[in-house]
Scaffold this motif. Structure first.
Motif, PDB file in Angstrom:
ATOM      1  N   PRO B  85     -12.220  24.475  65.611  1.00 18.52           N
ATOM      2  CA  PRO B  85     -11.195  23.522  66.024  1.00 18.52           C
ATOM      3  C   PRO B  85      -9.780  23.989  65.711  1.00 18.52           C
ATOM      4  O   PRO B  85      -9.565  24.668  64.702  1.00 18.52           O
ATOM      5  N   ALA B  87      -7.152  21.530  65.979  1.00 16.31           N
ATOM      6  CA  ALA B  87      -6.563  20.332  65.368  1.00 16.31           C
ATOM      7  C   ALA B  87      -6.812  20.321  63.867  1.00 16.31           C
ATOM      8  O   ALA B  87      -7.749  20.955  63.372  1.00 16.31           O
ATOM      9  N   LEU B  88      -5.960  19.606  63.142  1.00 14.30           N
ATOM     10  CA  LEU B  88      -6.078  19.562  61.679  1.00 14.30           C
ATOM     11  C   LEU B  88      -7.086  18.518  61.202  1.00 14.30           C
ATOM     12  O   LEU B  88      -7.481  18.517  60.042  1.00 14.30           O
ATOM     13  N   LEU B  89      -7.485  17.625  62.108  1.00 20.69           N
ATOM     14  CA  LEU B  89      -8.493  16.614  61.764  1.00 20.69           C
ATOM     15  C   LEU B  89      -9.539  16.551  62.869  1.00 20.69           C
ATOM     16  O   LEU B  89      -9.204  16.710  64.045  1.00 20.69           O
ATOM     17  N   PRO B  90     -10.779  16.297  62.509  1.00 19.10           N
ATOM     18  CA  PRO B  90     -11.849  16.215  63.512  1.00 19.10           C
ATOM     19  C   PRO B  90     -11.622  15.091  64.515  1.00 19.10           C
ATOM     20  O   PRO B  90     -11.941  15.246  65.698  1.00 19.10           O
ATOM     21  N   GLU B 101     -15.226   8.863  59.207  1.00 17.44           N
ATOM     22  CA  GLU B 101     -15.844   7.708  58.554  1.00 17.44           C
ATOM     23  C   GLU B 101     -14.810   7.005  57.680  1.00 17.44           C
ATOM     24  O   GLU B 101     -13.878   7.617  57.196  1.00 17.44           O
ATOM     25  N   ASP B 102     -14.982   5.714  57.522  1.00 17.64           N
ATOM     26  CA  ASP B 102     -14.082   4.914  56.684  1.00 17.64           C
ATOM     27  C   ASP B 102     -12.632   4.972  57.136  1.00 17.64           C
ATOM     28  O   ASP B 102     -11.720   4.944  56.313  1.00 17.64           O
ATOM     29  N   CYS B 108      -4.688   4.206  62.480  1.00 15.79           N
ATOM     30  CA  CYS B 108      -4.560   5.290  61.513  1.00 15.79           C
ATOM     31  C   CYS B 108      -3.275   6.082  61.736  1.00 15.79           C
ATOM     32  O   CYS B 108      -3.118   6.767  62.744  1.00 15.79           O
ATOM     33  N   ILE B 110      -2.106   8.617  59.938  1.00 18.83           N
ATOM     34  CA  ILE B 110      -2.320  10.055  59.761  1.00 18.83           C
ATOM     35  C   ILE B 110      -2.748  10.680  61.087  1.00 18.83           C
ATOM     36  O   ILE B 110      -2.237  11.713  61.503  1.00 18.83           O
ATOM     37  N   LYS B 112      -2.185   9.690  64.073  1.00 20.04           N
ATOM     38  CA  LYS B 112      -1.119   9.760  65.079  1.00 20.04           C
ATOM     39  C   LYS B 112      -0.232  10.980  64.869  1.00 20.04           C
ATOM     40  O   LYS B 112       0.130  11.672  65.819  1.00 20.04           O
ATOM     41  N   ILE B 113       0.087  11.233  63.620  1.00 22.33           N
ATOM     42  CA  ILE B 113       0.944  12.387  63.340  1.00 22.33           C
ATOM     43  C   ILE B 113       0.202  13.699  63.617  1.00 22.33           C
ATOM     44  O   ILE B 113       0.778  14.649  64.156  1.00 22.33           O
ATOM     45  N   MET B 114      -1.079  13.712  63.293  1.00 21.41           N
ATOM     46  CA  MET B 114      -1.859  14.938  63.522  1.00 21.41           C
ATOM     47  C   MET B 114      -2.084  15.188  65.022  1.00 21.41           C
ATOM     48  O   MET B 114      -2.269  16.332  65.438  1.00 21.41           O
ATOM     49  N   THR B 117       1.073  16.894  66.084  1.00 21.79           N
ATOM     50  CA  THR B 117       1.022  18.279  65.599  1.00 21.79           C
ATOM     51  C   THR B 117       0.110  19.134  66.476  1.00 21.79           C
ATOM     52  O   THR B 117       0.460  20.260  66.851  1.00 21.79           O
TER      53      THR B 117
END
Ligand code: FES
Ligand code: FES
Lengths: 138, 138
Positions: B85, B87-90, B101-102, B108, B110, B112-114, B117
DNA sequence: ATAATATCCTACCAATTTGGTAGGGAAATT
DNA sequence: AATTTCCCTACCAAATTGGTAGGATATTAT
């Protein structure tokens, strides 16, 4: 990708940001509210304290709290502390620079493109703060 | 950061790009010229072949060569194949999406910013090609 | 003082990923 | 049939990741 630990750090920090100015927050409180393993979270918060993003207080009424305003803590800083380099190559990292073996930096095309990528990424991550995380979520 | 394997892939591909149109190139040739462990490189090139970036030929006069022009192979594609990947987040990945999860995606901050990015990163990595790597190096 | 509260520190651990190596099989060419 | 070259499977050590356990230390309240 960011490590799970880094995602935990962001979740914990955004909780502390939401409670900025309300005094110390218990690790156990953050752990329960944000569903982060207690002992793992202990370690994360401690690391953030050591780089002066957080302050702590021991004993009753103690806990952790942001040392400065949520508007002054940008995401790049947090990622560097918990996750490490932001650049895609060590030879391009501003904070974790390492030379590439078997590669001449002066004439390396990959490096040039990764430099451009790094700058584009940092332009965002250094501008966005914990405050933005909270208020982007509504 | 990109894995060592991904850096090897870029070095090998840029060598093949430099020799585009000149027929098959030996693995052993790439290995020596670009200082990449032979057996490890074998594996890398094979993966790139399986996603149709490279073509190969066996026997004498054989080797590997680019299946399409260096101008048509962008860096994002290569990274996704070898490194995974971008992207910085899955939860933000276009090609390797996984739910967090959670965490509620709708609210969220975080995430949106990711997302921003990721878009900034992709804008560069999807535009830059092997051709750019070669000609950025002079 | 001393008990209670809460962070801090050291050490350990299992699972996964990374960066390889070894050895031979299969296809093409001579 | 021999040679060349890619292809495939299996294995491996070291590093990283995502934790857990247990107690030491500092602060506050009684
Ligand atoms: S100098 Fe770092 S990749 Fe070439
Ligand atoms: S939804 Fe992925 S970090 Fe919140």
């Amino acid at each position: 990708m960011l490590s799970k630990k880094t995602r935990y750090a962001f979740r914990a920090l955004s909780y502390l940001a939401e409670n900025y100015g309300k005094g110390p927050i218990l690790i156990s409180d953050i752990s329960v509210k944000k569903k982060i393993p207690l002992k793992f979270l202990e370690n994360i918060l401690n690391e953030l304290k050591k780089v002066d993003l957080l302050e702590s207080k021991k004993g009753k009424g103690g806990g952790y709290y942001l040392k400065v305003s949520p508007k002054k803590i940008n995401l790049a800083t947090v990622i560097r502390v918990i996750n490490g380099p932001i650049a895609l190559l060590p030879c391009v990292s501003l904070n974790f620079y390492e030379r590439c073996e078997d590669c001449d930096e002066k004439h390396c095309g990959i490096r040039k493109i990764m430099t451009i990528t790094r700058d584009a990424t940092l332009k965002i991550l250094e501008k966005k703060t914990l405050h933005d995380i909270i208020f982007a979520s509504f």
